[in-house]
Motif scaffolding. Structure first.
Motif, PDB file in Angstrom:
ATOM      1  N   GLU A 335      32.091  19.640  89.684  1.00 34.67           N
ATOM      2  CA  GLU A 335      32.330  19.704  88.245  1.00 34.67           C
ATOM      3  C   GLU A 335      31.070  19.307  87.491  1.00 34.67           C
ATOM      4  OE1 GLU A 335      35.638  17.330  87.116  1.00 34.67           O
ATOM      5  OE2 GLU A 335      37.104  18.458  88.309  1.00 34.67           O
ATOM      6  N   VAL A 336      30.897  19.897  86.335  1.00 33.24           N
ATOM      7  CA  VAL A 336      29.778  19.509  85.466  1.00 33.24           C
ATOM      8  C   VAL A 336      30.164  18.224  84.732  1.00 33.24           C
ATOM      9  CG1 VAL A 336      29.040  21.899  85.151  1.00 33.24           C
ATOM     10  CG2 VAL A 336      30.651  20.879  83.518  1.00 33.24           C
ATOM     11  N   PRO A 337      29.185  17.456  84.237  1.00 34.30           N
ATOM     12  CA  PRO A 337      29.510  16.262  83.456  1.00 34.30           C
ATOM     13  C   PRO A 337      30.365  16.602  82.232  1.00 34.30           C
ATOM     14  CG  PRO A 337      27.209  16.226  84.110  1.00 34.30           C
ATOM     15  CD  PRO A 337      27.730  17.573  84.504  1.00 34.30           C
ATOM     16  N   LEU A 338      31.173  15.663  81.824  1.00 32.70           N
ATOM     17  CA  LEU A 338      32.124  15.881  80.726  1.00 32.70           C
ATOM     18  C   LEU A 338      31.408  16.290  79.439  1.00 32.70           C
ATOM     19  CD1 LEU A 338      34.983  15.780  79.550  1.00 32.70           C
ATOM     20  CD2 LEU A 338      34.646  13.316  79.158  1.00 32.70           C
ATOM     21  N   HIS A 358      18.828  17.533  80.464  1.00 31.64           N
ATOM     22  CA  HIS A 358      17.583  16.774  80.417  1.00 31.64           C
ATOM     23  C   HIS A 358      17.831  15.268  80.551  1.00 31.64           C
ATOM     24  CE1 HIS A 358      14.530  19.821  79.736  1.00 31.64           C
ATOM     25  NE2 HIS A 358      15.387  20.469  78.962  1.00 31.64           N
ATOM     26  N   THR A 359      18.922  14.774  79.977  1.00 30.27           N
ATOM     27  CA  THR A 359      19.263  13.360  80.143  1.00 30.27           C
ATOM     28  C   THR A 359      19.521  13.039  81.612  1.00 30.27           C
ATOM     29  OG1 THR A 359      20.209  13.183  77.925  1.00 30.27           O
ATOM     30  CG2 THR A 359      20.940  11.570  79.545  1.00 30.27           C
ATOM     31  N   THR A 360      20.241  13.928  82.279  1.00 28.38           N
ATOM     32  CA  THR A 360      20.536  13.723  83.700  1.00 28.38           C
ATOM     33  C   THR A 360      19.261  13.780  84.535  1.00 28.38           C
ATOM     34  OG1 THR A 360      22.681  14.789  83.312  1.00 28.38           O
ATOM     35  CG2 THR A 360      22.026  14.456  85.599  1.00 28.38           C
ATOM     36  N   VAL A 377      20.192  11.929  94.394  1.00 29.85           N
ATOM     37  CA  VAL A 377      20.940  13.067  94.950  1.00 29.85           C
ATOM     38  C   VAL A 377      22.163  13.389  94.080  1.00 29.85           C
ATOM     39  CG1 VAL A 377      22.417  13.755  96.879  1.00 29.85           C
ATOM     40  CG2 VAL A 377      20.149  12.780  97.324  1.00 29.85           C
ATOM     41  N   ALA A 378      22.854  12.350  93.616  1.00 29.55           N
ATOM     42  CA  ALA A 378      24.031  12.568  92.763  1.00 29.55           C
ATOM     43  C   ALA A 378      23.639  13.257  91.462  1.00 29.55           C
ATOM     44  CB  ALA A 378      24.725  11.241  92.475  1.00 29.55           C
ATOM     45  N   ARG A 379      22.503  12.836  90.890  1.00 32.87           N
ATOM     46  CA  ARG A 379      22.056  13.464  89.637  1.00 32.87           C
ATOM     47  C   ARG A 379      21.647  14.925  89.874  1.00 32.87           C
ATOM     48  NH1 ARG A 379      23.664   9.197  88.999  1.00 32.87           N
ATOM     49  NH2 ARG A 379      25.504  10.548  88.973  1.00 32.87           N
ATOM     50  N   ARG A 384      22.338  20.758  89.253  1.00 29.87           N
ATOM     51  CA  ARG A 384      22.537  22.080  89.820  1.00 29.87           C
ATOM     52  C   ARG A 384      23.829  22.716  89.314  1.00 29.87           C
ATOM     53  NH1 ARG A 384      21.834  23.705  95.782  1.00 29.87           N
ATOM     54  NH2 ARG A 384      21.813  25.690  94.651  1.00 29.87           N
ATOM     55  N   ALA A 385      24.881  21.931  89.161  1.00 29.79           N
ATOM     56  CA  ALA A 385      26.138  22.473  88.640  1.00 29.79           C
ATOM     57  C   ALA A 385      25.956  22.991  87.216  1.00 29.79           C
ATOM     58  CB  ALA A 385      27.232  21.403  88.682  1.00 29.79           C
ATOM     59  N   MET A 386      25.241  22.232  86.395  1.00 29.20           N
ATOM     60  CA  MET A 386      25.021  22.646  85.010  1.00 29.20           C
ATOM     61  C   MET A 386      24.102  23.860  84.926  1.00 29.20           C
ATOM     62  SD  MET A 386      24.810  18.981  82.952  1.00 29.20           S
ATOM     63  CE  MET A 386      23.681  18.125  84.061  1.00 29.20           C
TER      64      MET A 386
END
Length: 464
Positions: A335-338, A358-360, A377-379, A384-386
């Motif tokens: 999932e992409v960030p909320l 860009h924040t991520t 790795v989490a970021r 990649r999802a976004m």
């Protein structure tokens, strides 16, 4: 959160409610193939590619139709000027458009119908409109009677009596504002047989007939450039609804790419061909440049703006590469960030969604600096999802060939920069700080950022 879109017909943002739950039907006015595409043409396809990708991310089954207008006045005029067959000119430029869409990472449409392949459907629609009293034949042409349809001009919010009457006189018209659905044959022009004589289709009829064939009497979204609202889309609506179709439930229009404040247009002599642009700029950078402004915002073309886009994407790509070097391949998050999702749900707010990217990336770079591999790795998974939604994931298979070419170039540049960095390291070893700082400053002026790490100096592209 419900997806919301700006509906031109309502002149406001509306909650999107599909005709069929879980499905979205989109008709996009595609290319008129009288010439090769410039970046203004491709912007429309790119904007609706992002729309399609977002609907698919949200779980919708999308049917996406993008037509090809392969017969019109300009194609016929070019055929006469060049002494070439009209269909050869159309096919050549159709391929150029598809090459442009493909180069910039647009997914292929579900259906891509050509106008000349749907004469039967056009004849059927004209016959129905004549029977209902909305169209008439005159001297072998068929015209739509605009005063017979009370809803005419509601999309563009005009009054019929305020329309400028065409300068050229056309015999047989009941009203000078009536528009041609079918044009009687002229010597040397392509033509097809109809009950009213031989001739060729008018531009507006094509889309009404093809939308009906592939999406039915009612569909969800009709898209196109802002310049198509009048007369093209007004005339489409008149034909389709007078025929008995409900037609499009939402009208979505993208803004132009301009140069010196004017719409990019071949007639103005200010076009920038996609085939030339991809020789000078990486296609993924062109996609970033054209796809990341809001679709309803005008893009003022400039080399400086493209360089800024290149630098901004380089910061994203640099983070991706550094994590991959450190941790190997990282799959996109489920999932992409909320905050990204909320921005995209709100009328495809790509600029706000890109700010989340860009924040991520900054958070990921901080994790790398702190040697926090798990957080980095989490970021990257989120990034990649976004980027996948935006069609900008540099690790996606589509960009693999470009990545290979970029890797080759990176290797050459890296070798050259290493020579300079070795000189800097030698200066530092002999405590010649002035020379070391001068080398660093010179590299910075060239657009490179030098980072001193425990493993030695490393370089990356910085903002320009």
């Amino acid at each position: 959160m419900t997806i919301r879109l700006y509906d031109t017909s309502a002149r406001q943002i509306r909650d999107f409610s599909p005709l069929k739950p879980g499905c979205v039907s989109i008709y996009l006015c595609g290319a008129t193939v009288q010439a090769a595409p410039h970046i203004g043409h491709i912007r429309s396809g790119l904007n609706f590619d992002i729309m399609r990708r977002w609907f698919e991310y949200r779980g919708y089954d999308v049917t996406f139709v993008r037509n090809v207008t392969d017969i019109d006045d300009k194609i016929i005029a070019k055929s006469a000027d060049q002494g070439r067959a009209w269909w050869a000119i159309g096919y050549e430029n159709e391929r150029a458009f598809n090459d442009g869409y493909q180069a910039l990472g647009c997914l292929p449409p579900t259906y891509e119908p050509r106008a000349t392949g749907h004469i039967t459907e056009m004849v059927e629609m004209m016959r129905g409109l004549i029977e209902r009293g909305h169209a008439y034949e005159a001297d072998g042409s068929v015209y739509f009677d605009v005063r017979s349809f009370p809803g005419y001009l509601q999309l563009s919010n005009q009054g019929i009596d305020d329309l400028r009457q065409p300068d050229e006189g056309v015999s047989g018209k009941r009203d000078p504002r009536d528009f041609a659905m079918w044009k009687a044959t002229k010597p040397g022009e392509p033509d097809w047989e109809t009950p009213w004589g031989r001739g060729r289709p008018g531009w507006h009829l094509e889309c009404s007939a093809m939308a009906h064939k592939y999406l039915g009497a009612a569909f969800d979204i009709h898209g196109g450039g802002l310049d198509l609202v009048f007369p093209h889309h007004e005339n489409e609506i008149a034909q389709a609804k007078a025929y008995g179709d409900d037609f499009a439930q939402y009208w979505v229009h993208n803004a132009w790419v301009t140069m010196s404040g004017e719409k990019m247009s071949k007639s103005l002599g200010n076009s920038v061909l996609v085939s030339e642009m991809v020789k000078r700029w990486r296609p993924i950078v062109l996609r970033y440049y054209l796809g990341t402004p809001h679709y309803r915002s005008t893009i003022e073309y400039s080399e400086e703006a493209l360089r800024e886009a290149e630098s901004a994407f380089a910061r994203i790509e640099g983070f991706v590469q550094r994590v991959v070097e450190k941790a190997g391949t990282v799959e996109p998050a489920a999932e992409v960030p909320l905050a990204f999702a909320e921005a995209m749900d709100d009328d495809l707010g790509v600029p706000q969604a890109l700010a989340v990217v860009h924040t991520t990336v900054r958070q990921g770079n901080s994790a790398l600096a702190a040697d926090d591999k798990e957080a980095a790795v989490a970021r990257l998974a989120e990034v990649r999802a976004m980027l996948g939604v935006l069609g900008l994931d540099p690790l996606d298979a589509h960009w693999a060939g470009e990545s290979d070419r970029g890797a080759d170039l990176h290797g050459v540049v890296d070798s050259l920069v290493r020579l300079v960095l070795d000189q800097r390291e030698s200066a530092r070893a002999r405590k010649d700080w002035a020379t070391a700082d001068a080398i660093r400053d010179q590299l910075s002026q060239s657009g490179l950022v030098i980072e001193d790490s425990p493993q030695g100096p490393r370089w990356s592209l910085g903002p320009r």
